[in-house]
Motif scaffolding. Structure first.
Motif, PDB file in Angstrom:
ATOM      1  N   ILE A   1       8.654 -20.721  84.015  1.00  0.00           N
ATOM      2  CA  ILE A   1       7.534 -20.425  83.129  1.00  0.00           C
ATOM      3  C   ILE A   1       8.030 -19.503  82.029  1.00  0.00           C
ATOM      4  O   ILE A   1       8.736 -18.528  82.291  1.00  0.00           O
ATOM      5  CB  ILE A   1       6.346 -19.797  83.911  1.00  0.00           C
ATOM      6  CG1 ILE A   1       5.156 -19.549  82.983  1.00  0.00           C
ATOM      7  CG2 ILE A   1       6.774 -18.516  84.632  1.00  0.00           C
ATOM      8  CD1 ILE A   1       3.891 -19.143  83.724  1.00  0.00           C
ATOM      9  N   ARG A   2       7.709 -19.828  80.804  1.00  0.00           N
ATOM     10  CA  ARG A   2       8.144 -19.030  79.662  1.00  0.00           C
ATOM     11  C   ARG A   2       7.129 -17.912  79.421  1.00  0.00           C
ATOM     12  O   ARG A   2       6.015 -18.158  78.962  1.00  0.00           O
ATOM     13  CB  ARG A   2       8.271 -19.929  78.435  1.00  0.00           C
ATOM     14  CG  ARG A   2       8.315 -19.229  77.074  1.00  0.00           C
ATOM     15  CD  ARG A   2       9.584 -18.446  76.839  1.00  0.00           C
ATOM     16  NE  ARG A   2       9.527 -17.753  75.558  1.00  0.00           N
ATOM     17  CZ  ARG A   2      10.109 -18.185  74.430  1.00  0.00           C
ATOM     18  NH1 ARG A   2      10.791 -19.309  74.433  1.00  0.00           N
ATOM     19  NH2 ARG A   2      10.009 -17.503  73.306  1.00  0.00           N
ATOM     20  N   ILE A   3       7.506 -16.677  79.759  1.00  0.00           N
ATOM     21  CA  ILE A   3       6.612 -15.532  79.612  1.00  0.00           C
ATOM     22  C   ILE A   3       6.971 -14.686  78.399  1.00  0.00           C
ATOM     23  O   ILE A   3       6.088 -14.111  77.754  1.00  0.00           O
ATOM     24  CB  ILE A   3       6.634 -14.673  80.901  1.00  0.00           C
ATOM     25  CG1 ILE A   3       6.045 -15.469  82.070  1.00  0.00           C
ATOM     26  CG2 ILE A   3       5.870 -13.364  80.715  1.00  0.00           C
ATOM     27  CD1 ILE A   3       6.118 -14.751  83.394  1.00  0.00           C
ATOM     28  N   HIS A   4       8.259 -14.559  78.072  1.00  0.00           N
ATOM     29  CA  HIS A   4       8.617 -13.693  76.946  1.00  0.00           C
ATOM     30  C   HIS A   4       8.104 -14.315  75.640  1.00  0.00           C
ATOM     31  O   HIS A   4       8.218 -15.513  75.413  1.00  0.00           O
ATOM     32  CB  HIS A   4      10.120 -13.432  76.894  1.00  0.00           C
ATOM     33  CG  HIS A   4      10.985 -14.654  76.803  1.00  0.00           C
ATOM     34  ND1 HIS A   4      11.216 -15.499  77.866  1.00  0.00           N
ATOM     35  CD2 HIS A   4      11.703 -15.163  75.766  1.00  0.00           C
ATOM     36  CE1 HIS A   4      12.026 -16.470  77.507  1.00  0.00           C
ATOM     37  NE2 HIS A   4      12.331 -16.297  76.227  1.00  0.00           N
ATOM     38  N   GLU A   5       7.512 -13.456  74.822  1.00  0.00           N
ATOM     39  CA  GLU A   5       6.834 -13.939  73.623  1.00  0.00           C
ATOM     40  C   GLU A   5       6.719 -12.795  72.623  1.00  0.00           C
ATOM     41  O   GLU A   5       6.909 -11.633  72.952  1.00  0.00           O
ATOM     42  CB  GLU A   5       5.442 -14.464  73.998  1.00  0.00           C
ATOM     43  CG  GLU A   5       4.720 -15.236  72.907  1.00  0.00           C
ATOM     44  CD  GLU A   5       5.533 -16.386  72.354  1.00  0.00           C
ATOM     45  OE1 GLU A   5       6.318 -16.121  71.416  1.00  0.00           O
ATOM     46  OE2 GLU A   5       5.390 -17.529  72.860  1.00  0.00           O
ATOM     47  N   ARG A   6       6.407 -13.127  71.392  1.00  0.00           N
ATOM     48  CA  ARG A   6       6.187 -12.098  70.375  1.00  0.00           C
ATOM     49  C   ARG A   6       4.858 -12.351  69.659  1.00  0.00           C
ATOM     50  O   ARG A   6       4.423 -13.491  69.475  1.00  0.00           O
ATOM     51  CB  ARG A   6       7.343 -12.039  69.378  1.00  0.00           C
ATOM     52  CG  ARG A   6       7.729 -13.327  68.730  1.00  0.00           C
ATOM     53  CD  ARG A   6       8.936 -13.118  67.796  1.00  0.00           C
ATOM     54  NE  ARG A   6       9.429 -14.387  67.305  1.00  0.00           N
ATOM     55  CZ  ARG A   6      10.603 -14.929  67.657  1.00  0.00           C
ATOM     56  NH1 ARG A   6      11.402 -14.285  68.493  1.00  0.00           N
ATOM     57  NH2 ARG A   6      10.985 -16.092  67.177  1.00  0.00           N
TER      58      ARG A   6
END
Length: 518
Positions: A283-288
């Protein structure tokens, strides 16, 4: 799967809600309407705010849910819903625990909205949310809070009730939304714990779903979700204590399958977009997120891609606390806390064009030396950034390389309030301070004995503040010229209506790294 709502518990919930709602804004009072109990017993939430929209979340509950149910949603400019800005229909399916992840789009930037759901003849509570400012928008202010570690059987949620009374633009939740542990006979100062986990250690998808349902049944938590949008990352207890990649604390051979279950339940219960739906355990959690021209906010995933902790206890995985003399692997320059792709993503994400960069991640970044004899080698806890010092050094060097004026690191996990100077070299007094850190305490999870922290603080001069006997959250007010912070502390952890005190205030002046007490 059986939910934890019973007629008696519903009556207690409504009674608690009526007390909590008495001093809350009008739209929060709607959150406790009786027609929300059966089909919307877990409340609603919003998250991932963008200039043109956000994610709206709920989960259908109650007996005899069909395999697929139609859920309508509407979002309005006013609380009376006379000026509808967006509406839509979602399908809540049993495969996703009847969760709904509606994505409102085409909205005006930098403004507040109200939203609600309807399904199976019932209407939800009303929530309030907002869009982010346009990326090039002039923004004078951002008010936000950080919170983490809300263990159900360690205390009540007076901190959430207090936060719901604040006028916040955003909540940054930094991990440990649930605790996966089995029910235990837990003692508090007033005797046996008033509430315990339902069920055993979470291993399967139904078990994780039930644990989220239990936590989300709390009226104060529901009120804060209904108050403002959230930006969220995780830590370990959403899956397993001290997990790292495919390694669990118990070194269980079926841990990858457990990760799949935990990750699916996590996505189901958070206001995440459909595009974040996990593929297996990925799951892609890192974000800006950009808050106009004022700030860039970045979230990190500190669990999924890291190397396992060094020098674990015999026969186990997970953390340990030991001397660098006894564990040379501490200093391995190849070890990574974020995974190399995420490290590169972060290095490219720092934004020198905005006055502020806020890094939301799950734990204390500053060095914490637990050795109280300066003549002896340092002693560190291996599960945090201290277990990955080369990775931390690379991250801080990235700040220097970008020549950022104001970088602030935000953390949780350690159940204590820390305010710290982040230095290029923590072991040299004259080393440059490159960023400011605020590591917030837990909502309810119990922490270390304060006497132990007091003994360590003189040997960590970069730590400006350290209190493990406080529970609550940190509240921030950000402007171009500076950042002000309140440490808000619950007075009585087992009192859902406890007063909340301001234990300390700090300020960060633009262009000058490091926090000063106010």
């Amino acid at each position: 799967m059986s939910l934890i709502t019973t007629p008696d518990s519903r009556r207690r919930r409504l009674l608690q809600a009526s007390i909590a709602a008495a001093s809350a804004p009008l739209f929060i009072r709607h959150a406790f309407a009786a027609d929300a109990v059966d089909r919307f017993a877990l409340g609603l939430a919003s998250g991932c705010p963008r200039p043109g929209g956000m994610v709206l979340w709920t989960r259908l509950t109650g007996a005899d849910l069909p395999p697929k149910a139609e859920v309508s949603w509407e979002l309005a400019e006013d609380e009376a819903f006379s000026r509808i800005a967006a509406r839509g229909i979602e399908q809540a399916i049993s495969e996703d625990a009847h969760s709904v992840h509606a994505e409102a789009q085409g909205l005006k930037p930098d403004r507040w909205y109200f939203y609600r759901f309807s399904a199976l003849g019932a209407r939800s509570m009303v929530g309030r949310t907002r869009t982010a400012p346009a990326a090039d928008g002039d923004v004078s202010r951002l008010r936000f809070a950080i919170a983490s570690c809300q263990r159900w059987d360690h205390g009540r949620y007076a901190a959430w009730a207090d936060m719901a009374k604040q006028d916040l633009d955003l909540v940054l939740f930094l991990g440990d939304y649930i605790y996966e542990s089995a029910a235990i006979s837990n003692a508090s100062a007033s005797g046996p714990s008033p509430r315990v986990h339902i069920g055993g250690l979470c291993r399967t998808l139904p078990e994780y779903r039930q644990r989220y349902a239990q936590y989300k049944s709390d009226p104060a938590l529901q009120a804060m979700h209904a108050r403002a949008p959230w930006v969220i990352t995780w830590d370990d207890h959403e899956v397993d204590n001290d997990w790292a990649g495919d390694s669990s604390q118990g070194l269980e051979p079926d841990f990858p399958a457990r990760r799949v279950a935990a990750t699916k339940a996590y996505w189901e219960h958070m206001p995440f977009p459909k595009a974040m739906r996990p593929q297996g355990h990925e799951i892609r959690i890192h974000e800006r997120y950009d808050w106009g021209k004022l700030a860039r906010i970045m979230t990190l995933d500190c669990r999924q891609y890291r190397d396992p902790q060094v020098c674990p206890k015999p026969g186990r995985g997970g953390s340990n606390t030991l001397s660098i003399k006894d564990c040379p692997a501490f200093l391995d320059p190849q070890r990574t806390f974020l995974g190399l792709p995420q490290e590169r993503w972060l290095a490219q994400s720092w934004d020198a064009t905005r006055p502020w960069n806020l890094l939301a991640q799950s734990t204390l970044m500053a060095q914490m030396n637990w050795q109280t004899d300066p003549a002896e080698p340092r002693v560190h806890w291996t599960d945090g950034w201290d277990g990955y010092p080369a990775a931390r050094e690379r991250l801080l060097q990235g700040l220097v390389d970008k020549k950022l004026a104001n970088a602030v690191v935000l953390g949780g996990d350690v159940h204590a309030n820390y305010v710290a100077d982040l230095k290029q070299d923590f072991n040299h007094a004259k080393s440059r301070v490159v960023a400011t850190e605020f590591c917030g305490t837990s909502i309810s999870s119990q922490g270390l004995d304060q006497a132990r922290i007091d003994r360590a603080l003189p040997h960590n001069p970069h730590l400006r503040y350290g209190r493990g006997d406080q529970h609550g959250y940190m509240c921030f007010d950000l402007a171009a010229g500076g950042l002000s912070v309140e440490l808000r502390t619950v007075r009585e952890l087992w009192d859902a209506n406890s007063p909340v005190d301001i234990s300390a205030r700090f300020a960060v002046e633009a262009g000058r790294a490091g926090a000063s007490p106010v």
